[in-house]
Design a protein around this motif. Structure first.
Motif, PDB file in Angstrom:
ATOM      1  N   LYS A  14       0.828  -1.211   0.000  1.00  0.00           N
ATOM      2  CA  LYS A  14       0.000   0.000   0.000  1.00  0.00           C
ATOM      3  C   LYS A  14       0.862   1.261   0.000  1.00  0.00           C
ATOM      4  CE  LYS A  14      -4.039  -1.883   2.370  1.00  0.00           C
ATOM      5  NZ  LYS A  14      -4.840  -1.813   3.605  1.00  0.00           N
ATOM      6  N   THR A  15       1.956   1.224   0.745  1.00  0.00           N
ATOM      7  CA  THR A  15       2.860   2.373   0.804  1.00  0.00           C
ATOM      8  C   THR A  15       3.509   2.628  -0.546  1.00  0.00           C
ATOM      9  OG1 THR A  15       3.302   1.877   3.125  1.00  0.00           O
ATOM     10  CG2 THR A  15       4.827   3.366   2.015  1.00  0.00           C
ATOM     11  N   VAL A  16       3.958   1.549  -1.189  1.00  0.00           N
ATOM     12  CA  VAL A  16       4.584   1.684  -2.508  1.00  0.00           C
ATOM     13  C   VAL A  16       3.568   2.162  -3.536  1.00  0.00           C
ATOM     14  CG1 VAL A  16       5.672   0.385  -4.375  1.00  0.00           C
ATOM     15  CG2 VAL A  16       6.411   0.028  -2.021  1.00  0.00           C
ATOM     16  N   ALA A  17       2.351   1.625  -3.476  1.00  0.00           N
ATOM     17  CA  ALA A  17       1.306   2.045  -4.418  1.00  0.00           C
ATOM     18  C   ALA A  17       0.946   3.514  -4.217  1.00  0.00           C
ATOM     19  CB  ALA A  17       0.070   1.168  -4.249  1.00  0.00           C
ATOM     20  N   LEU A  18       0.866   3.952  -2.966  1.00  0.00           N
ATOM     21  CA  LEU A  18       0.567   5.355  -2.683  1.00  0.00           C
ATOM     22  C   LEU A  18       1.682   6.272  -3.182  1.00  0.00           C
ATOM     23  CD1 LEU A  18      -1.276   7.440  -1.320  1.00  0.00           C
ATOM     24  CD2 LEU A  18       0.035   7.069   0.764  1.00  0.00           C
ATOM     25  N   ALA A  19       2.919   5.861  -2.983  1.00  0.00           N
ATOM     26  CA  ALA A  19       4.056   6.663  -3.452  1.00  0.00           C
ATOM     27  C   ALA A  19       4.069   6.746  -4.978  1.00  0.00           C
ATOM     28  CB  ALA A  19       5.364   6.071  -2.937  1.00  0.00           C
ATOM     29  N   ALA A  20       3.770   5.646  -5.651  1.00  0.00           N
ATOM     30  CA  ALA A  20       3.745   5.642  -7.121  1.00  0.00           C
ATOM     31  C   ALA A  20       2.625   6.537  -7.649  1.00  0.00           C
ATOM     32  CB  ALA A  20       3.581   4.226  -7.639  1.00  0.00           C
ATOM     33  N   THR A  21       1.468   6.484  -7.009  1.00  0.00           N
ATOM     34  CA  THR A  21       0.342   7.331  -7.423  1.00  0.00           C
ATOM     35  C   THR A  21       0.665   8.804  -7.213  1.00  0.00           C
ATOM     36  OG1 THR A  21      -1.177   5.565  -6.798  1.00  0.00           O
ATOM     37  CG2 THR A  21      -2.117   7.747  -7.097  1.00  0.00           C
ATOM     38  N   LEU A  22       1.236   9.117  -6.070  1.00  0.00           N
ATOM     39  CA  LEU A  22       1.613  10.497  -5.791  1.00  0.00           C
ATOM     40  C   LEU A  22       2.654  11.008  -6.779  1.00  0.00           C
ATOM     41  CD1 LEU A  22       1.216  12.879  -3.881  1.00  0.00           C
ATOM     42  CD2 LEU A  22       3.058  11.968  -2.487  1.00  0.00           C
ATOM     43  N   ALA A  23       3.610  10.169  -7.122  1.00  0.00           N
ATOM     44  CA  ALA A  23       4.639  10.561  -8.091  1.00  0.00           C
ATOM     45  C   ALA A  23       4.033  10.792  -9.474  1.00  0.00           C
ATOM     46  CB  ALA A  23       5.722   9.495  -8.157  1.00  0.00           C
ATOM     47  N   ALA A  24       3.065   9.963  -9.859  1.00  0.00           N
ATOM     48  CA  ALA A  24       2.426  10.119 -11.167  1.00  0.00           C
ATOM     49  C   ALA A  24       1.613  11.411 -11.232  1.00  0.00           C
ATOM     50  CB  ALA A  24       1.540   8.913 -11.463  1.00  0.00           C
ATOM     51  N   VAL A  25       0.915  11.734 -10.172  1.00  0.00           N
ATOM     52  CA  VAL A  25       0.100  12.953 -10.151  1.00  0.00           C
ATOM     53  C   VAL A  25       0.979  14.197 -10.210  1.00  0.00           C
ATOM     54  CG1 VAL A  25      -1.446  14.332  -8.702  1.00  0.00           C
ATOM     55  CG2 VAL A  25      -1.867  11.900  -9.003  1.00  0.00           C
ATOM     56  N   THR A  26       2.033  14.227  -9.454  1.00  0.00           N
ATOM     57  CA  THR A  26       2.902  15.407  -9.474  1.00  0.00           C
ATOM     58  C   THR A  26       3.672  15.517 -10.779  1.00  0.00           C
ATOM     59  OG1 THR A  26       4.634  14.183  -8.314  1.00  0.00           O
ATOM     60  CG2 THR A  26       3.164  15.539  -6.975  1.00  0.00           C
ATOM     61  N   ALA A  27       3.991  14.401 -11.405  1.00  0.00           N
ATOM     62  CA  ALA A  27       4.717  14.450 -12.677  1.00  0.00           C
ATOM     63  C   ALA A  27       3.853  15.041 -13.772  1.00  0.00           C
ATOM     64  CB  ALA A  27       5.192  13.060 -13.059  1.00  0.00           C
ATOM     65  N   THR A  28       2.556  14.733 -13.817  1.00  0.00           N
ATOM     66  CA  THR A  28       1.688  15.292 -14.848  1.00  0.00           C
ATOM     67  C   THR A  28       1.460  16.777 -14.614  1.00  0.00           C
ATOM     68  OG1 THR A  28      -0.242  14.581 -13.611  1.00  0.00           O
ATOM     69  CG2 THR A  28       0.518  13.134 -15.370  1.00  0.00           C
ATOM     70  N   ALA A  29       1.359  17.202 -13.363  1.00  0.00           N
ATOM     71  CA  ALA A  29       1.164  18.627 -13.088  1.00  0.00           C
ATOM     72  C   ALA A  29       2.416  19.427 -13.439  1.00  0.00           C
ATOM     73  CB  ALA A  29       0.814  18.819 -11.617  1.00  0.00           C
ATOM     74  N   VAL A  30       3.562  18.876 -13.205  1.00  0.00           N
ATOM     75  CA  VAL A  30       4.813  19.564 -13.507  1.00  0.00           C
ATOM     76  C   VAL A  30       5.042  19.614 -15.010  1.00  0.00           C
ATOM     77  CG1 VAL A  30       7.317  19.428 -13.280  1.00  0.00           C
ATOM     78  CG2 VAL A  30       5.876  19.091 -11.290  1.00  0.00           C
ATOM     79  N   SER A  31       4.663  18.575 -15.738  1.00  0.00           N
ATOM     80  CA  SER A  31       4.897  18.560 -17.184  1.00  0.00           C
ATOM     81  C   SER A  31       3.991  19.550 -17.914  1.00  0.00           C
ATOM     82  CB  SER A  31       4.705  17.151 -17.744  1.00  0.00           C
ATOM     83  OG  SER A  31       3.350  16.773 -17.636  1.00  0.00           O
ATOM     84  N   ALA A  32       2.886  19.951 -17.313  1.00  0.00           N
ATOM     85  CA  ALA A  32       1.997  20.922 -17.945  1.00  0.00           C
ATOM     86  C   ALA A  32       2.530  22.345 -17.800  1.00  0.00           C
ATOM     87  CB  ALA A  32       0.612  20.826 -17.340  1.00  0.00           C
ATOM     88  N   GLN A  33       3.388  22.600 -16.869  1.00  0.00           N
ATOM     89  CA  GLN A  33       3.899  23.942 -16.618  1.00  0.00           C
ATOM     90  C   GLN A  33       4.785  24.504 -17.729  1.00  0.00           C
ATOM     91  OE1 GLN A  33       2.955  26.015 -14.586  1.00  0.00           O
ATOM     92  NE2 GLN A  33       2.028  24.929 -12.879  1.00  0.00           N
ATOM     93  N   PRO A  34       5.693  23.753 -18.340  1.00  0.00           N
ATOM     94  CA  PRO A  34       6.601  24.380 -19.314  1.00  0.00           C
ATOM     95  C   PRO A  34       5.913  25.022 -20.513  1.00  0.00           C
ATOM     96  CG  PRO A  34       7.461  22.271 -18.643  1.00  0.00           C
ATOM     97  CD  PRO A  34       6.090  22.404 -18.040  1.00  0.00           C
ATOM     98  N   ALA A  35       4.700  24.616 -20.851  1.00  0.00           N
ATOM     99  CA  ALA A  35       4.029  25.196 -22.008  1.00  0.00           C
ATOM    100  C   ALA A  35       3.790  26.692 -21.817  1.00  0.00           C
ATOM    101  CB  ALA A  35       2.712  24.481 -22.256  1.00  0.00           C
ATOM    102  N   MET A  36       3.423  27.107 -20.616  1.00  0.00           N
ATOM    103  CA  MET A  36       3.148  28.517 -20.374  1.00  0.00           C
ATOM    104  C   MET A  36       4.323  29.239 -19.728  1.00  0.00           C
ATOM    105  SD  MET A  36       0.340  29.301 -21.578  1.00  0.00           S
ATOM    106  CE  MET A  36      -1.181  30.058 -21.095  1.00  0.00           C
ATOM    107  N   SER A  37       5.315  28.507 -19.259  1.00  0.00           N
ATOM    108  CA  SER A  37       6.433  29.182 -18.615  1.00  0.00           C
ATOM    109  C   SER A  37       7.365  29.838 -19.637  1.00  0.00           C
ATOM    110  CB  SER A  37       7.225  28.201 -17.751  1.00  0.00           C
ATOM    111  OG  SER A  37       7.880  27.257 -18.566  1.00  0.00           O
ATOM    112  N   GLU A  38       7.297  29.423 -20.878  1.00  0.00           N
ATOM    113  CA  GLU A  38       8.112  30.011 -21.946  1.00  0.00           C
ATOM    114  C   GLU A  38       7.161  30.660 -22.955  1.00  0.00           C
ATOM    115  OE1 GLU A  38      11.089  31.512 -23.780  1.00  0.00           O
ATOM    116  OE2 GLU A  38      11.414  30.298 -22.003  1.00  0.00           O
ATOM    117  N   PRO A  39       6.849  31.946 -22.794  1.00  0.00           N
ATOM    118  CA  PRO A  39       5.847  32.589 -23.646  1.00  0.00           C
ATOM    119  C   PRO A  39       6.194  32.588 -25.137  1.00  0.00           C
ATOM    120  CG  PRO A  39       6.359  33.964 -21.759  1.00  0.00           C
ATOM    121  CD  PRO A  39       7.334  32.832 -21.754  1.00  0.00           C
ATOM    122  N   ALA A  40       7.446  32.732 -25.465  1.00  0.00           N
ATOM    123  CA  ALA A  40       7.819  32.771 -26.888  1.00  0.00           C
ATOM    124  C   ALA A  40       7.566  31.425 -27.555  1.00  0.00           C
ATOM    125  CB  ALA A  40       9.277  33.160 -27.028  1.00  0.00           C
TER     126      ALA A  40
END
Length: 96
Positions: A14-40
């Motif tokens: 359960k601990t490993v599954a929770l850590a994997a889920t948390l890592a997946a959620v934060t990875a998708t949120a972080v990958s969406a940021q670069p599109a707007m962080s570089e306006p050009a």
């Protein structure tokens, strides 16, 4: 003894599954940021979207859908060459 080991195994799983889920959620949120962080880069990919308004369509996006005559008339009017009447589809005084 096996029931205690299976309880420890389930807790670890359960601990490993929770850590994997948390890592997946934060990875998708972080990958969406670069599109707007570089306006050009965003502006180069989406020329008819506004960077400052979260990608809302710009007024130029409307002009892309219009026929070329409308854009030519707008350019002529704004440049001061002369007022060019927009072409009409039909006439009110047809057949008189």
């Amino acid at each position: 003894m096996t029931s205690r080991m299976s309880r420890v195994g389930r807790t670890t799983f359960k601990t490993v599954a929770l850590a994997a889920t948390l890592a997946a959620v934060t990875a998708t949120a972080v990958s969406a940021q670069p599109a707007m962080s570089e306006p050009a880069a965003f502006q180069a990919q989406y020329p008819y979207r506004d960077v400052l308004n979260d990608g809302a369509p710009t007024p130029a996006a409307k002009l892309v859908l219009e026929p070329p005559e409308v854009l030519q008339a707008l350019q002529a009017r704004e440049s001061g060459i002369g007022i060019v009447p927009l072409p009409r589809r039909g006439s009110r005084h047809r057949g008189r």
